[in-house]
Design an enzyme around this catalytic site. Structure first.
Site, PDB file in Angstrom:
ATOM      1  N   LYS A  65     -10.657  -4.307  19.334  1.00 20.32           N
ATOM      2  CA  LYS A  65      -8.969  -4.552  19.547  1.00 20.32           C
ATOM      3  C   LYS A  65      -8.489  -4.550  20.486  1.00 20.32           C
ATOM      4  O   LYS A  65      -7.282  -4.247  20.848  1.00 20.32           O
ATOM      5  CB  LYS A  65      -8.285  -3.546  18.591  1.00 20.32           C
ATOM      6  CG  LYS A  65      -8.564  -3.549  16.849  1.00 20.32           C
ATOM      7  CD  LYS A  65      -6.891  -3.224  16.189  1.00 20.32           C
ATOM      8  CE  LYS A  65      -8.012  -3.947  14.986  1.00 20.32           C
ATOM      9  NZ  LYS A  65      -7.039  -3.843  13.709  1.00 20.32           N
ATOM     10  N   LYS A 117       8.443 -17.438 -10.582  1.00 19.46           N
ATOM     11  CA  LYS A 117       7.961 -16.245 -11.564  1.00 19.46           C
ATOM     12  C   LYS A 117       6.512 -16.807 -12.205  1.00 19.46           C
ATOM     13  O   LYS A 117       7.378 -16.918 -12.707  1.00 19.46           O
ATOM     14  CB  LYS A 117       8.790 -14.577 -12.708  1.00 19.46           C
ATOM     15  CG  LYS A 117       7.935 -13.712 -12.252  1.00 19.46           C
ATOM     16  CD  LYS A 117       9.220 -13.030 -13.967  1.00 19.46           C
ATOM     17  CE  LYS A 117       8.406 -11.977 -14.194  1.00 19.46           C
ATOM     18  NZ  LYS A 117       9.291 -11.277 -15.271  1.00 19.46           N
ATOM     19  N   ASP A 176      -3.750  -6.567   5.273  1.00 16.07           N
ATOM     20  CA  ASP A 176      -4.669  -7.205   6.053  1.00 16.07           C
ATOM     21  C   ASP A 176      -4.508  -8.522   5.251  1.00 16.07           C
ATOM     22  O   ASP A 176      -5.400  -9.524   6.362  1.00 16.07           O
ATOM     23  CB  ASP A 176      -5.905  -7.125   5.112  1.00 16.07           C
ATOM     24  CG  ASP A 176      -6.663  -5.596   6.356  1.00 16.07           C
ATOM     25  OD1 ASP A 176      -6.082  -5.868   7.559  1.00 16.07           O
ATOM     26  OD2 ASP A 176      -6.995  -4.266   6.301  1.00 16.07           O
ATOM     27  N   ASN A 196       0.846  -1.188   0.164  1.00 13.43           N
ATOM     28  CA  ASN A 196      -0.305   0.258   0.094  1.00 13.43           C
ATOM     29  C   ASN A 196       0.521   1.673  -0.111  1.00 13.43           C
ATOM     30  O   ASN A 196       1.999   1.305  -0.124  1.00 13.43           O
ATOM     31  CB  ASN A 196      -0.709  -0.258   0.997  1.00 13.43           C
ATOM     32  CG  ASN A 196       0.114   0.191   2.618  1.00 13.43           C
ATOM     33  OD1 ASN A 196       0.526   0.626   3.066  1.00 13.43           O
ATOM     34  ND2 ASN A 196      -0.202  -0.887   3.367  1.00 13.43           N
ATOM     35  N   PHE A 238      -4.500   2.945  14.648  1.00 10.12           N
ATOM     36  CA  PHE A 238      -3.696   4.087  14.247  1.00 10.12           C
ATOM     37  C   PHE A 238      -5.216   3.753  13.232  1.00 10.12           C
ATOM     38  O   PHE A 238      -5.479   2.262  13.141  1.00 10.12           O
ATOM     39  CB  PHE A 238      -3.320   4.765  13.633  1.00 10.12           C
ATOM     40  CG  PHE A 238      -1.721   5.204  13.744  1.00 10.12           C
ATOM     41  CD1 PHE A 238      -1.674   5.204  15.092  1.00 10.12           C
ATOM     42  CD2 PHE A 238      -2.012   6.215  13.841  1.00 10.12           C
ATOM     43  CE1 PHE A 238      -0.960   6.392  15.540  1.00 10.12           C
ATOM     44  CE2 PHE A 238      -1.320   8.126  13.506  1.00 10.12           C
ATOM     45  CZ  PHE A 238      -0.982   7.515  15.408  1.00 10.12           C
ATOM     46  N   ILE A 293      -1.747  -8.085  14.156  1.00  8.64           N
ATOM     47  CA  ILE A 293      -0.346  -7.567  15.636  1.00  8.64           C
ATOM     48  C   ILE A 293      -0.767  -6.608  16.412  1.00  8.64           C
ATOM     49  O   ILE A 293      -0.493  -7.208  17.534  1.00  8.64           O
ATOM     50  CB  ILE A 293       0.607  -6.417  14.745  1.00  8.64           C
ATOM     51  CG1 ILE A 293       0.807  -7.210  13.406  1.00  8.64           C
ATOM     52  CG2 ILE A 293       1.618  -5.970  15.631  1.00  8.64           C
ATOM     53  CD1 ILE A 293       2.207  -6.520  12.003  1.00  8.64           C
TER      54      ILE A 293
HETATM   55  O1  C5P Z   1      -8.467  -2.987  11.447  1.00  5.75           O
HETATM   56  P1  C5P Z   1      -7.262  -1.601  11.037  1.00  5.75           P
HETATM   57  O2  C5P Z   1      -6.635  -2.501  10.011  1.00  5.75           O
HETATM   58  O3  C5P Z   1      -8.452  -0.478  10.356  1.00  5.75           O
HETATM   59  O4  C5P Z   1      -6.481  -0.821  12.553  1.00  5.75           O
HETATM   60  C1  C5P Z   1      -5.937  -0.059  11.673  1.00  5.75           C
HETATM   61  C2  C5P Z   1      -4.832  -0.824  13.182  1.00  5.75           C
HETATM   62  O5  C5P Z   1      -4.635  -2.505  13.501  1.00  5.75           O
HETATM   63  C3  C5P Z   1      -3.596   0.678  12.967  1.00  5.75           C
HETATM   64  O6  C5P Z   1      -2.625   0.629  14.435  1.00  5.75           O
HETATM   65  C4  C5P Z   1      -2.523  -0.774  12.564  1.00  5.75           C
HETATM   66  O7  C5P Z   1      -1.550  -0.531  12.523  1.00  5.75           O
HETATM   67  C5  C5P Z   1      -3.077  -2.330  12.872  1.00  5.75           C
HETATM   68  N1  C5P Z   1      -3.009  -2.617  13.200  1.00  5.75           N
HETATM   69  C6  C5P Z   1      -2.203  -4.189  12.886  1.00  5.75           C
HETATM   70  N2  C5P Z   1      -2.139  -5.167  12.674  1.00  5.75           N
HETATM   71  C7  C5P Z   1      -3.146  -5.424  10.980  1.00  5.75           C
HETATM   72  C8  C5P Z   1      -4.309  -4.695  10.510  1.00  5.75           C
HETATM   73  C9  C5P Z   1      -3.661  -3.950  11.257  1.00  5.75           C
HETATM   74  O8  C5P Z   1      -1.444  -3.925  13.585  1.00  5.75           O
HETATM   75  N3  C5P Z   1      -2.846  -7.373  10.472  1.00  5.75           N
END
Ligand code: C5P
Length: 411
Positions: free
Chosen positions: A343, A290, A280, A210, A325, A308
């Site tokens: 969360k 490849k 995600d 991204n 965030f 995480i």
């Molecule tokens: O669920 P979403 O991706 O919107 O949540 C965003 C927050 O969760 C951010 O703080 C991002 O760093 C964290 N996050 C994470 N691991 C993931 C997805 C999001 O730590 N796989």
């Protein structure tokens, strides 16, 4: 951890009978956690040996401006850049005069001229030399330029006189320096921060990712280090230079980021901040070779990546403060508050990524901080200014949490 933990300090010693006190100052600074390097003028070598200073500082001593070996180790400009603070102790009348004139005729004065770090001058000389209008004018010049002059004090002098010109005692010099330092509200605290995007490999040459630049996470790391914290910054691939005084761990995928984060928080962490834009999903498998294009459609099968932030928030060794965030395009407050709850966070920083002037690649940000206790603060400005305000808010939250815990155990 001391007041000066991880601060890079150069002690510049010039030639005077008080040079021996610089040795004790080096010892005290190291006890406060500072990393110390010593520059000795030629005159200083007549009073104290570089070997003593090397043993006390734990680093080679620098003496010559044009010494090929020393320049190869750490040249004068590198030294000037390395320093967070330069302390000239003792500073003779001569070195003070040369500083006032902006001369660069030895290593000490060259580094003093080349550094942008705060400069402290601790004069030591015979009382008549100190009281001489030439010295008084030079000292006034240094003070006008923002250089801090500490001491001297009056008392018995090595030459038999009694009057002003004695170098401050090492403990007094240390106090004079630390009292002038900006407050370090996160001194002794450990902060782990994730930043940037993750890359999820499809094959040896392609990945899903991204547009996250990592700027917000890096700004937070810089602000937390500035506030005195020990900072571990775990980042996906970004084109950013590390802030000073942080440990950086570079990762690629979400799984690597999770492993690095769990390792970092395992040794005790006070604040975890998840500013990374973690992918995600990742491809269900990474092709060893490849992927070749064909005329037909290509479907990718994806699996969910670990969350995480959620993992840390629910870990047995959960840091006292876990911050997330939320990048949202609509109903920012509702979505952010839902994430805060699902969360298990202490707070969430929400930004509206539908605005083109802020967010992912911008240096500017406008955010709202929602806490689990129901408060809301909005902040706007450069990412660095927003980061400083956020770190100040997290510090307050950490302090009030600690006070509440104390209250519970005591009551
Ligand atoms: O669920 P979403 O991706 O919107 O949540 C965003 C927050 O969760 C951010 O703080 C991002 O760093 C964290 N996050 C994470 N691991 C993931 C997805 C999001 O730590 N796989």
């Amino acid at each position: 951890m001391g007041h000066l933990s991880n601060r890079n300090i150069i002690i510049g010693v010039s030639g005077g009978i008080a040079a021996y006190k610089a040795a004790e100052l080096v010892r005290l600074l190291r006890r406060e956690g500072a990393i110390v390097r010593v520059i000795m003028s030629r005159g200083a070598l007549a009073f104290i040996t570089p070997l003593s200073m090397q043993a006390l500082s734990g680093n080679p001593v620098h003496t010559e401006l044009l010494d090929e070996d020393a320049e190869m180790g750490m040249g004068h400009i590198e030294l000037a850049r390395w320093a967070d603070m330069l302390i000239l102790a003792p500073a003779t009348a001569d070195v003070i005069a040369r500083l006032a004139q902006g001369r660069a005729d030895d290593l000490l004065t060259t580094v003093a001229l080349a550094t942008t770090a705060p400069l402290y001058v601790a004069p030591a000389m015979n009382q008549n030399m100190w009281l001489n209008p030439a010295t008084a004018t030079n000292i006034a010049t240094l003070t006008e330029r923002g250089i801090t002059v500490v001491g001297p004090i009056a008392g018995d002098q090595a030459c038999g006189d009694n009057g002003p010109g004695r170098l401050l005692e090492p403990v007094e010099m240390l106090a004079a320096i630390t009292n002038r330092l900006p407050a370090r509200p996160l001194g002794g605290k450990r902060v782990v921060i994730t930043a940037g995007p993750t890359r999820e490999a499809l094959d040896p040459v392609r990945y899903l990712s991204n547009h996250s630049s990592g700027k917000m996470g890096f700004a937070l790391a810089g602000a937390a280090a500035e506030a005195g914290a020990e900072v571990v910054l775990i980042t996906g691939p970004v084109a950013l230079e590390s802030p000073d005084h942080i440990s950086r761990v570079d990762v690629e995928s979400a799984q690597e980021m999770l492993a690095a984060v769990m390792d970092a928080v395992s040794s005790g962490t006070d604040i975890f901040i998840a500013a990374a834009a973690v992918a995600d999903y990742r491809p269900i498998s990474v092709e060893a070779q490849k992927i070749k294009k064909t005329e037909s459609e290509l479907s990718l099968a994806l699996v969910r990546n670990p969350d995480i932030l959620k993992t840390v928030a629910n870990a047995t060794n959960r840091p006292p403060l876990v911050i997330g965030f939320a990048a949202e395009t609509h109903q920012v407050a509702q979505h952010a508050n839902l994430k805060l709850v699902t969360k298990s966070l202490d707070a969430i920083v929400a930004n509206d990524v539908s605005r083109s002037d802020i967010g992912f690649n911008s240096d500017y940000n406008a955010v709202a901080l929602f806490t689990a206790l129901g408060s809301e603060i909005t902040l706007e400005g450069s990412k660095r200014v927003v980061a400083e305000s956020l770190i100040a808010a997290f510090t307050e939250m950490l302090e009030s949490k600690a006070t509440n815990i104390m209250g519970t155990t005591n009551g």
